[in-house]
Enzyme design. Structure first.
Site, PDB file in Angstrom:
ATOM      1  N   ASP A 201     -22.021 107.030  71.593  1.00 17.42           N
ATOM      2  CA  ASP A 201     -21.270 105.062  72.396  1.00 17.42           C
ATOM      3  C   ASP A 201     -19.569 105.568  72.065  1.00 17.42           C
ATOM      4  O   ASP A 201     -19.203 106.725  72.406  1.00 17.42           O
ATOM      5  CB  ASP A 201     -21.779 104.355  71.258  1.00 17.42           C
ATOM      6  CG  ASP A 201     -21.574 103.043  72.006  1.00 17.42           C
ATOM      7  OD1 ASP A 201     -22.348 102.021  72.372  1.00 17.42           O
ATOM      8  OD2 ASP A 201     -21.176 102.121  71.306  1.00 17.42           O
TER       9      ASP A 201
ATOM     10  N   LYS B  25     -28.812 101.014  65.974  1.00 21.17           N
ATOM     11  CA  LYS B  25     -26.897 101.616  66.446  1.00 21.17           C
ATOM     12  C   LYS B  25     -27.098 102.481  65.088  1.00 21.17           C
ATOM     13  O   LYS B  25     -27.294 102.014  63.863  1.00 21.17           O
ATOM     14  CB  LYS B  25     -26.908 100.127  66.577  1.00 21.17           C
ATOM     15  CG  LYS B  25     -25.140 100.356  67.393  1.00 21.17           C
ATOM     16  CD  LYS B  25     -25.744 100.548  68.575  1.00 21.17           C
ATOM     17  CE  LYS B  25     -24.572 101.160  70.033  1.00 21.17           C
ATOM     18  NZ  LYS B  25     -24.808 100.987  71.384  1.00 21.17           N
TER      19      LYS B  25
HETATM   20  N1  GLU Z   1     -25.408 103.358  74.110  1.00 14.98           N
HETATM   21  C1  GLU Z   1     -25.255 103.239  75.079  1.00 14.98           C
HETATM   22  C2  GLU Z   1     -26.224 101.475  75.299  1.00 14.98           C
HETATM   23  O1  GLU Z   1     -25.013 100.748  74.396  1.00 14.98           O
HETATM   24  C3  GLU Z   1     -26.686 103.836  74.962  1.00 14.98           C
HETATM   25  C4  GLU Z   1     -28.140 104.111  74.360  1.00 14.98           C
HETATM   26  C5  GLU Z   1     -28.772 105.240  74.215  1.00 14.98           C
HETATM   27  O2  GLU Z   1     -28.738 105.696  75.229  1.00 14.98           O
HETATM   28  O3  GLU Z   1     -29.403 105.423  73.660  1.00 14.98           O
HETATM   29  O4  GLU Z   1     -26.358 101.266  75.373  1.00 14.98           O
END
Ligand code: GLU
Length: 446
Positions: free
Chosen positions: A168, A128
């Site tokens: 996100d 993240k």
């Molecule tokens: N931010 C999204 C999540 O919390 C997607 C993450 C992604 O597609 O890499 O899963």
């Protein structure tokens, strides 16, 4: 050492290693309290200290982001990428731009992402990233300059086989476009180093809708296991971003009544239920100052109630799709008192630990985000596969695969979380994800 002592020792260890990082401690303890009692002290998972090792990111990159605003002034932000684990695939997870972003938030999100990604059954590790940058009220030019400054450092840490960020909160198609454009300028490669791209340059159909659609597919599976469907169900949704809007759209398509959406200033309530056209309008006006209040005013339909949340309104289903810890114990009690029998998380960790305990102790069905919101990252996995073969699949075939993936995740939760006559989705999701990561860790040595 008894199992209880094991959990106590773990908690003391975790809290002393990560002081002040309350969101991170919360996310880890939620997993630890369901995992540790399952394995005796001499189990290889305990001997190899799998959970302890999973709490330490492989790498945590922190950097300065310097950029110029429209007034010509220099602004300074902090950026991070937490590469938590690449045990089962390259690091994968979104980027969040929000003033609340800090190390604790990103570490909790990266930790959860590892379990979520493992649950998809795809080759996706966990990561993240983000910055303490507030995109609200910024011009398009400022957003572009910020994204470029952020990528100026990030590019050296990512790549299609290393780490693949996505969106996100605060990072959508526009931001991914600017980030990707700059990545490409710096590395001179057209490659799938980011997901959530626009269709014209390597994006995938269904990616935008995937988290919200996936949430509803998961809810359908939960209901199906009770011989029930979404038809005529009264559904409360919080949030008004991508996840909330597309969950609302899909729920309406399945015959449910969506009664609410919300934002940081209040919530929109429509007793007769929002229509698909209403959601379209809200999506089209999402860059407005307060699209939900504007909706109530423009349509003379429903009410926008300031400074409150929808929790406590009479309904059958509650889908928190806003942000972490939006549901405290008092909200959770209001939710169950109002007749809700199913809660499924669209956001990451929207319920605090007391709220989770309340739901788990009640008769209701409760699905944690790492299972019910995994549709977004699952579609990212499909975007990566399309990028690596320079192909593009149709909307329908991807939507079908998304449904199948959510059904598989649901099945894993049932297999690992089945109790006497109900399913403990928290236990199921944590255990199923943990086993994948633990086995991979042990087999890969140290
Ligand atoms: N931010 C999204 C999540 O919390 C997607 C993450 C992604 O597609 O890499 O899963």
């Amino acid at each position: 050492m008894s199992q209880h002592t094991g959990l106590y020792t773990f908690e003391t260890w975790l809290r002393s290693r990560n002081p002040w990082q309350t969101e991170f401690q919360q996310a880890v303890m939620e997993v630890a309290s369901s995992i540790l009692p399952h394995f005796e002290d001499d189990h290889p998972y305990r001997q190899y200290r799998v959970l302890e090792r999973l709490t330490e990111p492989d790498r945590l990159i922190a950097f300065r982001v310097v950029w110029q605003n429209d007034q010509g002034e220099i602004e300074i932000n902090r950026g991070w990428r937490v590469q938590q684990s690449n045990l089962v695939g390259p690091y994968k997870g979104g980027i969040r731009f929000h003033p609340t972003v800090d190390e604790s938030t990103l570490k909790f999100l990266a930790f959860e992402q590892c379990f979520k990604n493992a649950l998809t059954g795809m080759q996706l590790g966990g990561a993240k990233g983000g910055a303490d940058f507030d995109p609200k009220g910024r011009s398009d030019d400022e957003i572009r300059r910020f994204c470029q400054a952020f990528m100026q450092e990030l590019y050296r840490h990512i790549g299609p086989h290393t780490d693949i960020p996505a969106g996100d909160i605060g990072v959508n198609g526009r931001e991914i476009g600017y980030l990707y454009g700059h990545y490409k300028r710096l590395v001179n490669q057209f490659e799938g180093a980011l997901t959530g791209k626009e269709i014209e340059f390597g994006g995938s159909h269904v990616r935008t809708e995937a988290t919200g659609f996936g949430l509803i597919y998961f809810v359908e599976q939960m209901l199906k296991a009770q011989d029930d469907t979404l038809k005529n169900k009264r559904v409360l949704i919080s949030g008004a971003g991508n996840v909330a809007s597309y969950a609302a759209k899909k729920a309406i398509a399945k015959g449910a009544k969506v009664l609410s959406l919300s934002n940081s200033r209040g919530y929109l309530f429509v007793d007769e239920g929002l229509s698909d056209k209403h959601i379209e309008w809200i999506i089209a006006h999402s860059d407005k100052e307060n699209s939900l209040a504007a909706f109530a005013q423009a349509h003379q339909e429903g009410k926008y109630i300031e400074d409150q949340s929808p929790w406590g309104k009479k309904a059958d289903i509650a889908l928190p799709c806003a942000t972490q810890n939006e549901i405290k114990l008092s909200h959770a009690e209001a939710i169950t008192n109002a007749g809700v029998t199913l809660v499924a998380e669209g956001a990451n960790m929207p319920c605090d630990d007391e709220a989770i305990s309340h739901f788990r102790a009640s008769e209701i069905l409760y699905a944690p985000g790492k299972a019910s919101n995994a549709g977004g990252v699952a579609l990212s996995g499909l975007e990566m596969a399309q990028n690596s073969s320079f192909t593009r699949r149709s909307f329908d075939s991807l939507d079908e695969e998304l449904q199948a993936t959510m059904a598989e995740i649901h099945q894993k939760c049932v297999e690992h979380g089945q109790q006497k006559n109900t399913v403990d989705y928290v236990l199921g999701a944590n255990l199923a994800g943990f086993k994948v990561l633990a086995d991979a860790m042990i087999k890969q040595g140290y």
